[in-house]
Write a protein that holds these residues in place. Structure first.
Motif, mmCIF file in Angstrom:
data_model
loop_
_atom_site.group_PDB
_atom_site.id
_atom_site.type_symbol
_atom_site.label_atom_id
_atom_site.label_comp_id
_atom_site.label_asym_id
_atom_site.label_seq_id
_atom_site.Cartn_x
_atom_site.Cartn_y
_atom_site.Cartn_z
ATOM 1 N N ASP A 4 65.419 -36.358 10.673
ATOM 2 C CA ASP A 4 64.669 -36.692 11.824
ATOM 3 C C ASP A 4 63.718 -37.817 11.082
ATOM 4 O O ASP A 4 63.547 -37.833 9.822
ATOM 5 C CB ASP A 4 63.957 -35.336 12.105
ATOM 6 N N ASP A 5 63.181 -38.547 12.116
ATOM 7 C CA ASP A 5 61.932 -39.555 11.464
ATOM 8 C C ASP A 5 60.941 -38.757 10.906
ATOM 9 O O ASP A 5 60.756 -37.364 11.416
ATOM 10 C CB ASP A 5 61.497 -40.277 12.557
ATOM 11 N N HIS A 35 66.118 -40.067 18.591
ATOM 12 C CA HIS A 35 66.266 -40.893 17.422
ATOM 13 C C HIS A 35 66.283 -42.224 18.157
ATOM 14 O O HIS A 35 66.754 -42.432 19.080
ATOM 15 C CB HIS A 35 66.866 -40.517 16.216
ATOM 16 N N THR A 64 64.864 -42.647 10.440
ATOM 17 C CA THR A 64 66.191 -42.307 10.137
ATOM 18 C C THR A 64 67.415 -43.361 10.618
ATOM 19 O O THR A 64 68.314 -43.414 10.009
ATOM 20 C CB THR A 64 66.892 -41.103 11.077
#
Lengths: 562, 102
Positions: free
Chosen positions: A368-369, A210, A182
């Protein structure tokens, strides 16, 4: 250490372009009184030249100048400054005698930030310059912050890459490990490490948060994982070490979730530990699914992980292991992931899942990743390379660890030898109950070696007078010198990384002792003060054996005893 | 490691705790002698609820102390042994030598 931008109000460098010498003189005098450094030029061409040479922070220009208009000069300044180190931020203020809307529009389009209508007073000039100077200072400070952030990100990225690249480079053919970030730094970690030949370790880890923050939290996790996986540590030990490292390093309230796994390319034996990640899956070639849900708490919160279960599967050719972060399950249902595998098998899986993820994200920013990995088990293909050396064949079912210590009892620290060793072993696959028995039996064997082997004390003395025994013991300890006692613990770890059995050998260089007499004496006289250590060794140790003289004792402990 | 001795209603209780191995003898000796020599104590208890480890050398100390208590006409008992202690006491049949109370 910091670099000072020439951006703070009061010491700005200002370029003034005006063909009217009176205006130039007036503006210079007014600005210099206020502490600004002033460069004055007569026209646009000279202005551009000085701009290149002296990199001013702010430009004031007349609109009507011979050769080049103030609007054109502004346009060129903007073009130049966008190429320079100061970026597109050098503001231009235009003096103009024309209050017409067309002129103002032309200047604005050229990039001017403000105007002064001639004739203007010194007071007006000052106010306008102050406002613009504040803008310059704010821009400079923002630029400095951004540069600092770029540096921080570059350092963290560099460190993460250093830790991830060996895994990427060694990733066996056919194994997929994929991440989408992200932010500029991916908080998720998806990594591979080769252990002994044919043994493959992997981890998908999702640190809290993050970007930079998550990236920093990932560094110690990766470091520990890489080091221990390369040495074929059992998964519970790797998890515990990561947990301890995070508890030590992370502030309270920060944590990481992780799934760790290990595949044996030769046997198809597969192990997985899931701490607070989405269910990990073994997608079977026959369409069935084995599920490995989280059995542990996130890492970095508390020392006691509560013994998370090690999931185990026997992979058949064509089976795949799949694990992901919740960034993926937030946008793609687990059922869809399984469905894709059933529909197109291994060959089309990666492309289909990538396509689905891209479609779900669309033009939205990722919340989100997203990370996932797919490890196919295809023993028919050439065995993928990994970094270590093949384990000896006799250790195929598990690894062995052999610890040898030599110490002499003249140093008081020897008393802690047993408990320290047990503490170490209990972090490396030795169960709590086995560790408890080991601690007791080591203590018995060591004191036996010290008291009878090295100090040649007769236990009968304890019965007569324990205090005399103690005094005699102290005095002999002081004078016994360097007498090495050897302690050897050999562990056999099962394929689940848990110690299945261990063997202990304690040897002293003394004359030995009559162990047969002690055992007989214990049987005949239960109220005796001595011999109880032997009884404990007999009761709890397997295959208790002394050498002929009694200077060496060995025994075993087995997990099945529990 | 110092052990606390408390005397109440004619009973001296020595609170042993932690890891007990040969090295604790000086502290064990001091605490048990204090109990033995207390004029108001006719009974002595070794409270082992807080003991996490003990080996046979400590059993030897307890038996030696038991001899001294008998000589002084005082009763000795082990009370509230922790699970780990209870297991060791059971293996060596210690209850035949010193009363063990839950």
């Amino acid at each position: 250490m910091t670099a000072t931008p020439h951006g703070s109000p009061g010491n700005l460098k200002i370029l003034v372009a005006d063909d009217d010498p009176l205006t130039r003189r007036l503006v210079r005098a007014a600005l210099e009184v206020d502490g600004f450094e002033v460069i004055s030029v007569r026209d646009g061409n000279e202005g551009l030249e000085r701009f290149r040479e002296q990199a001013p922070d702010l430009v004031l220009t007349d609109y009507s100048m011979p050769g080049m208009s103030g609007a054109e000069f502004t346009r060129r300044i903007r073009a130049l400054s966008s190429e320079g180190p100061a970026g597109p931020s050098v503001p231009v203020v235009v003096f103009t005698g024309h209050g017409e809307a067309e002129v103002l529009k032309e200047c604005l389009e050229a990039g001017a930030v403000d105007f002064l209508i001639k004739p203007f007073t010194i007071q007006e000039l000052r106010l306008r310059i102050r406002a613009t100077a504040e803008l310059v200072a704010a821009q400079a400070s923002r630029a400095a912050r951004e540069a600092e952030e770029r540096d921080e990100i570059a350092v963290v990225k560099h460190m993460l890459n250093r830790l991830l690249e060996p895994g990427k480079a060694a990733l066996p053919r056919g194994f997929v490990m994929e991440t989408m970030a992200t932010r500029r730094i991916n908080g998720d970690i998806c990594t591979y490490r080769g252990g002994a030949a044919g043994i493959h370790f992997g981890m998908v880890c999702d640190p809290m948060g993050h970007g930079l923050m998550a990236g920093i939290s990932g560094i110690p996790t990766l470091d520990v994982f890489n080091a221990l996986a390369a040495r074929n540590f059992p998964l519970p030990s790797i998890l515990e070490e990561i947990n301890e490292k995070l508890i030590h390093l992370l502030p309270v309230g920060r944590f990481s979730c992780a799934v760790l796994f290990r595949m044996d390319w030769h046997s198809g034996e597969f192990f997985v530990i899931n701490s607070a990640m989405p269910d990990a899956l073994v997608l079977r070639a026959d369409g069935s699914v084995a599920r490995f849900p989280s059995t542990g708490i996130p890492l970095g919160i508390q020392k006691d992980l509560g013994s998370p279960a090690v999931g185990r599967a026997r992979m058949a050719p064509g089976d795949c292991f799949f694990a992901c972060s919740d960034g993926l399950t937030d946008i793609v249902d687990e059922g869809q992931i399984i469905g894709i595998f059933r529909d197109c098998g291994l060959d089309g899986f990666t492309d289909r899942l990538r396509g689905l993820v891209e479609q779900r994200i669309g033009n939205l920013d990722l919340a989100d990743d997203v990370s996932w990995c797919l490890w196919p088990f295809q023993p028919g293909h050439a065995a993928p390379a990994s970094s270590g050396t093949r384990l000896p064949p006799e250790n195929h079912e598990g690894q062995a660890m052999d610890l040898r210590l030599r110490f002499h009892p003249g140093i008081p620290a020897y008393q802690e030898m047993g408990s320290t060793l047990v503490g170490f072993l209990s972090r490396h696959g030795v169960s709590q109950s086995m560790a408890q028995n080991l601690a007791l039996l080591l203590s018995e064997a060591i004191i036996n070696a010290v008291d009878h082997g090295v100090l040649e004390l007769d236990s009968a003395l304890k019965e007569d007078d324990f205090e005399r025994y103690d005094l005699e013991r102290r005095s002999r300890l002081e004078t016994c010198g360097q007498v090495p006692i050897e302690l050897q613990v050999s562990l056999r770890l099962g394929p689940d990384g848990i110690c299945s059995r261990l063997l202990v050998r304690v040897a002293d260089p003394g004359k030995g002792f009559d162990w047969r007499r002690y055992l007989a004496h214990m049987a005949e006289t239960p109220d005796t003060l001595s011999g109880r250590g032997l009884l404990l060794l007999q009761a709890l140790g397997r295959d208790l054996a002394f050498n002929e003289t009694g200077s060496e004792v060995s025994f075993g402990l087995y997990a099945s005893q529990e | 490691m110092e052990f606390k001795t408390v005397v109440d209603s004619g009973c001296a209780t020595v609170h042993l705790d932690g890891r007990l191995a040969y090295g604790v003898y000086p502290d064990f000796r001091a605490a048990t002698l204090a109990a033995l020599e207390h004029p108001a104590a006719t009974r002595i208890q070794l409270d082992m609820s807080g003991v996490t480890f003990l080996d046979s050398s400590v059993l030897g100390m307890i038996l030696y102390f038991n001899q001294k208590a008998r000589a002084a006409h005082k009763e000795l008992a082990i009370v509230r042994p922790s699970a780990q202690v209870a297991e060791v006491l059971k293996i060596v049949n210690f209850s035949k030598l010193v009363p063990i109370l839950p």
